[in-house]
Design an enzyme around this catalytic site. Structure first.
Site, mmCIF file in Angstrom:
data_model
loop_
_atom_site.group_PDB
_atom_site.id
_atom_site.type_symbol
_atom_site.label_atom_id
_atom_site.label_comp_id
_atom_site.label_asym_id
_atom_site.label_seq_id
_atom_site.Cartn_x
_atom_site.Cartn_y
_atom_site.Cartn_z
ATOM 1 N N LYS A 22 0.830 -1.219 0.000
ATOM 2 C CA LYS A 22 0.000 0.000 0.000
ATOM 3 C C LYS A 22 0.861 1.265 0.000
ATOM 4 O O LYS A 22 0.642 2.174 -0.797
ATOM 5 C CB LYS A 22 -0.910 -0.012 1.233
ATOM 6 C CG LYS A 22 -1.669 1.274 1.403
ATOM 7 C CD LYS A 22 -1.805 1.646 2.870
ATOM 8 C CE LYS A 22 -2.316 3.040 3.018
ATOM 9 N NZ LYS A 22 -1.523 3.881 3.903
ATOM 10 N N ASN A 23 1.844 1.332 0.905
ATOM 11 C CA ASN A 23 2.589 2.585 1.023
ATOM 12 C C ASN A 23 3.536 2.821 -0.150
ATOM 13 O O ASN A 23 3.986 3.951 -0.359
ATOM 14 C CB ASN A 23 3.327 2.650 2.363
ATOM 15 C CG ASN A 23 2.375 2.939 3.516
ATOM 16 O OD1 ASN A 23 1.205 3.276 3.291
ATOM 17 N ND2 ASN A 23 2.844 2.792 4.741
ATOM 18 N N ARG A 93 -4.343 10.985 3.108
ATOM 19 C CA ARG A 93 -3.156 11.638 3.639
ATOM 20 C C ARG A 93 -2.038 11.695 2.578
ATOM 21 O O ARG A 93 -1.338 12.686 2.439
ATOM 22 C CB ARG A 93 -2.684 10.870 4.871
ATOM 23 C CG ARG A 93 -1.435 11.387 5.493
ATOM 24 C CD ARG A 93 -1.692 12.549 6.417
ATOM 25 N NE ARG A 93 -0.462 13.280 6.668
ATOM 26 C CZ ARG A 93 -0.401 14.468 7.232
ATOM 27 N NH1 ARG A 93 -1.479 15.078 7.624
ATOM 28 N NH2 ARG A 93 0.758 15.058 7.425
ATOM 29 N N CYS A 117 -5.632 14.675 12.187
ATOM 30 C CA CYS A 117 -4.898 13.439 12.005
ATOM 31 C C CYS A 117 -5.180 12.534 13.176
ATOM 32 O O CYS A 117 -5.645 12.983 14.214
ATOM 33 C CB CYS A 117 -3.418 13.708 11.861
ATOM 34 S SG CYS A 117 -2.772 14.720 13.153
ATOM 35 N N ARG A 122 0.901 15.651 12.499
ATOM 36 C CA ARG A 122 1.560 15.129 11.295
ATOM 37 C C ARG A 122 1.955 16.299 10.403
ATOM 38 O O ARG A 122 1.302 16.605 9.415
ATOM 39 C CB ARG A 122 0.625 14.161 10.566
ATOM 40 C CG ARG A 122 0.314 12.945 11.404
ATOM 41 C CD ARG A 122 -0.393 11.873 10.640
ATOM 42 N NE ARG A 122 0.483 11.186 9.712
ATOM 43 C CZ ARG A 122 0.140 10.094 9.045
ATOM 44 N NH1 ARG A 122 -1.055 9.573 9.208
ATOM 45 N NH2 ARG A 122 0.980 9.522 8.215
ATOM 46 N N PRO A 123 3.053 16.968 10.762
ATOM 47 C CA PRO A 123 3.467 18.147 10.012
ATOM 48 C C PRO A 123 4.046 17.773 8.644
ATOM 49 O O PRO A 123 4.399 16.614 8.414
ATOM 50 C CB PRO A 123 4.559 18.758 10.901
ATOM 51 C CG PRO A 123 5.111 17.609 11.679
ATOM 52 C CD PRO A 123 4.012 16.600 11.815
ATOM 53 N N ASP A 306 3.763 0.909 11.918
ATOM 54 C CA ASP A 306 2.504 0.407 11.352
ATOM 55 C C ASP A 306 2.191 -1.029 11.784
ATOM 56 O O ASP A 306 1.153 -1.578 11.412
ATOM 57 C CB ASP A 306 2.528 0.510 9.815
ATOM 58 C CG ASP A 306 2.359 1.946 9.351
ATOM 59 O OD1 ASP A 306 2.167 2.845 10.199
ATOM 60 O OD2 ASP A 306 2.403 2.191 8.125
ATOM 61 N N ARG A 398 -9.230 0.748 3.340
ATOM 62 C CA ARG A 398 -8.293 1.688 2.725
ATOM 63 C C ARG A 398 -6.975 1.010 2.377
ATOM 64 O O ARG A 398 -6.297 1.437 1.433
ATOM 65 C CB ARG A 398 -7.953 2.813 3.712
ATOM 66 C CG ARG A 398 -9.013 3.853 3.897
ATOM 67 C CD ARG A 398 -8.456 4.977 4.752
ATOM 68 N NE ARG A 398 -7.108 5.256 4.309
ATOM 69 C CZ ARG A 398 -6.073 5.480 5.107
ATOM 70 N NH1 ARG A 398 -6.211 5.482 6.398
ATOM 71 N NH2 ARG A 398 -4.881 5.723 4.610
HETATM 72 C C1 UD1 Z 1 4.294 7.065 6.401
HETATM 73 C C2 UD1 Z 1 3.219 6.025 6.255
HETATM 74 C C3 UD1 Z 1 2.629 5.682 7.602
HETATM 75 C C4 UD1 Z 1 3.735 5.319 8.596
HETATM 76 C C5 UD1 Z 1 4.834 6.362 8.607
HETATM 77 C C6 UD1 Z 1 6.054 5.973 9.434
HETATM 78 C C7 UD1 Z 1 2.286 6.434 4.043
HETATM 79 C C8 UD1 Z 1 1.139 6.929 3.242
HETATM 80 N N1 UD1 Z 1 2.187 6.535 5.371
HETATM 81 O O1 UD1 Z 1 3.671 8.239 6.920
HETATM 82 O O2 UD1 Z 1 1.753 4.596 7.425
HETATM 83 O O3 UD1 Z 1 3.167 5.247 9.883
HETATM 84 O O4 UD1 Z 1 5.295 6.600 7.280
HETATM 85 O O5 UD1 Z 1 6.580 4.765 8.958
HETATM 86 O O6 UD1 Z 1 3.256 5.929 3.505
HETATM 87 N N2 UD1 Z 1 7.610 14.538 10.511
HETATM 88 C C9 UD1 Z 1 7.946 15.843 10.724
HETATM 89 N N3 UD1 Z 1 7.900 16.701 9.658
HETATM 90 C C10 UD1 Z 1 7.544 16.297 8.407
HETATM 91 C C11 UD1 Z 1 7.202 14.943 8.201
HETATM 92 C C12 UD1 Z 1 7.241 14.079 9.289
HETATM 93 O O7 UD1 Z 1 8.273 16.250 11.843
HETATM 94 O O8 UD1 Z 1 7.538 17.132 7.482
HETATM 95 C C13 UD1 Z 1 7.629 13.596 11.658
HETATM 96 C C14 UD1 Z 1 6.245 13.045 11.992
HETATM 97 O O9 UD1 Z 1 5.524 13.892 12.866
HETATM 98 C C15 UD1 Z 1 6.568 11.692 12.610
HETATM 99 C C16 UD1 Z 1 7.859 11.276 11.886
HETATM 100 O O10 UD1 Z 1 8.380 12.458 11.278
HETATM 101 O O11 UD1 Z 1 6.848 11.855 13.977
HETATM 102 C C17 UD1 Z 1 7.674 10.216 10.827
HETATM 103 O O12 UD1 Z 1 6.717 10.660 9.872
HETATM 104 P P1 UD1 Z 1 6.763 10.184 8.357
HETATM 105 O O13 UD1 Z 1 7.777 9.115 8.195
HETATM 106 O O14 UD1 Z 1 6.873 11.397 7.497
HETATM 107 O O15 UD1 Z 1 5.326 9.556 8.150
HETATM 108 P P2 UD1 Z 1 4.432 9.618 6.842
HETATM 109 O O16 UD1 Z 1 5.301 9.614 5.631
HETATM 110 O O17 UD1 Z 1 3.400 10.702 6.975
#
Ligand code: UD1
Length: 430
Positions: A22-23, A93, A117, A122-123, A306, A398
């Site tokens: 999926k991801n 998302r 979220c 989730r920034p 996950d 989903r």
């Molecule tokens: C993706 C996955 C999600 C999984 C996550 C971590 C998808 C669609 N989703 O989410 O299922 O739980 O990876 O393996 O693939 N962060 C920041 N700033 C940013 C982006 C992230 O501070 O701009 C922080 C987040 O708050 C979090 C950490 O980084 O604490 C990891 O987030 P991230 O790896 O970006 O998660 P996603 O890509 O949103």
């Protein structure tokens, strides 16, 4: 709206074929917008997030042709718009990947961001930092609007302050058609990062180092099309492994990459589950009581966040006290209240859950609060005696292809019932 009715307490036996990841799919499908040609994508999971992405691409002017249940042809040569509709984009998302792909190809993008979220803040500041370093002006409001200063991004050296899957993939997409070389340091290393890089390279990109914490992307003039097959879903496979661990039985998982499963397999083995690897299969067997352990979620190759809800369910049935620490998200234990309705003994304090194993769970009416938590509650229902009714299963649909059909093939007593629709929340997590 659908509910699952689960009559649990029986072990699982048989074979299950794992679907495409999926991801990876929710990144590769928007990445097809970078391709000035036709790309054929295989092993696409049949899940609602993917269907939604097809609608978004069609709305932008791409031709999306389903070749069979798991293969699609995307032709993004005649894109009309770089502004997906708010209604569609806010429902997923992963729509943030449309920023990187549209900005990379057309030098501009405007994408609605999901507001709330489900497991903490989730920034997307790291995504924005990357685009800005490559010469984009980015404004954030209801829509994130990004525009390359001279119509095309330029290469840059980008250090990720935190390991982020989404930011690494988004910057990679933006960089493949940029002018010059981009480096991403402290990059995420998840298997789907490598898969996205392999997809883009097979379309003509020049990306090196994906799977390490330093990725180098030399911008090319054009991506021209080709054929690509998505990797198997590590988390879907892990979910069925956890189901066998919790409910007992013996299941052969087909279409897995065992290397991707090591972080999960090793924990299950510690707990007394037998995992045997052969080629692209894993044989999972649980015939003895489960032993306690501690788990901390971390970026890959650590234990995946996950899989945190699913392993917590398994540990709720292990002998002794286990500790699960969530190392990625701030608020990912909301499902624990539902798990406790089945008799689990879990205390949550911030990002730590202390689990006192019980020898029996008993079915009850419960609700899913997000995708992986929903899958974890299915596992709890399978392991519990009596009947569990699970609401909000649209979250599960989903990201899991035909979970009910796959579990029924393993002998589980699980069925879907249609109940009158209630006003429903957006699915805003990934
Ligand atoms: C993706 C996955 C999600 C999984 C996550 C971590 C998808 C669609 N989703 O989410 O299922 O739980 O990876 O393996 O693939 N962060 C920041 N700033 C940013 C982006 C992230 O501070 O701009 C922080 C987040 O708050 C979090 C950490 O980084 O604490 C990891 O987030 P991230 O790896 O970006 O998660 P996603 O890509 O949103």
């Amino acid at each position: 709206m659908n509910q699952y009715i689960i009559r649990g307490g029986s072990p699982l036996f048989g074979e299950v074929t794992v679907s495409g990841a999926k991801n990876a799919a929710v990144a590769i499908i928007p990445a097809a917008l970078l391709v000035d040609g036709v790309c054929r994508i295989e092993n696409v999971p049949q899940i609602s997030d993917v269907t939604l992405f097809f609608s978004i691409l069609e709305e932008l002017g791409a031709k999306v042709r389903l070749l069979n249940r798991h293969a699609v042809e995307i032709d993004a040569r005649a894109i009309r718009s770089t502004r997906p509709s708010y209604e569609l984009a806010r429902r997923i998302r992963a729509s943030y990947y449309l920023l990187g792909s549209l900005l990379g190809r057309f030098g501009r993008a405007a994408v609605a961001m999901p507001g709330g979220c489900n497991f903490g803040v989730r920034p997307i500041d790291l995504h924005v930092k990357g685009f800005t370093a490559m010469g984009a002006r980015v404004t954030e409001g209801g829509f994130i609007e990004a525009e390359a200063e001279n119509g095309r991004l330029h290469g840059a050296n980008i250090y990720m302050d935190q390991v982020s899957v989404g930011a690494t993939m988004n910057v990679m997409m933006a960089a493949v058609l940029a002018d010059g070389m981009t480096t991403i340091d402290n990059a995420a290393k998840e298997p789907h990062i490598v898969d996205l890089a392999n997809f883009l390279n097979s379309m003509g990109a020049d990306i090196k180092g994906a799977g390490t914490d330093s990725i180098r992307i030399r911008g090319v003039e054009r991506l021209t099309g080709g054929t690509y097959c998505i990797i198997p879903d590590q988390i879907e496979a892990g979910t069925y492994m956890a189901a066998v661990a919790a409910a007992g039985g013996q299941v052969l998982l087909k279409n897995v990459i065992p290397k991707h499963m090591e972080c999960i397999s090793s924990k299950l083995v510690e707990m007394g589950v037998s995992v045997t690897e052969q080629d692209d299969t894993l044989l999972v067997r649980r015939s003895q009581p489960l032993r306690r352990t501690n788990v901390k979620t971390l970026p890959y190759p650590g234990f995946p966040t996950d899989m945190q809800p699913q392993i917590t369910v398994v540990l709720s049935l292990a002998e002794g006290t286990s500790i699960v620490t969530e190392g990625v998200w701030d608020n990912r234990f909301k499902y624990v209240d539902e798990l406790k309705r089945l008799g689990a003994r879990v205390q949550v304090d911030g990002k730590v859950a202390v689990i006192e194993g019980v020898d029996h769970l008993e079915g009850a009416p419960i609700k899913a609060c997000d995708l992986r938590a929903g899958a974890a509650l299915v596992i709890a229902g399978l392991a519990a005696g009596g009947t569990t009714t699970l609401e909000n299963v649209h979250y599960i649909e989903r990201g899991y292809e035909d979970m009910v059909g796959k579990l029924r093939a393993l002998g589980a007593d699980i069925r879907v019932v249609d109940v009158p629709e209630e006003p429903r929340q957006d699915s805003r997590i990934g």
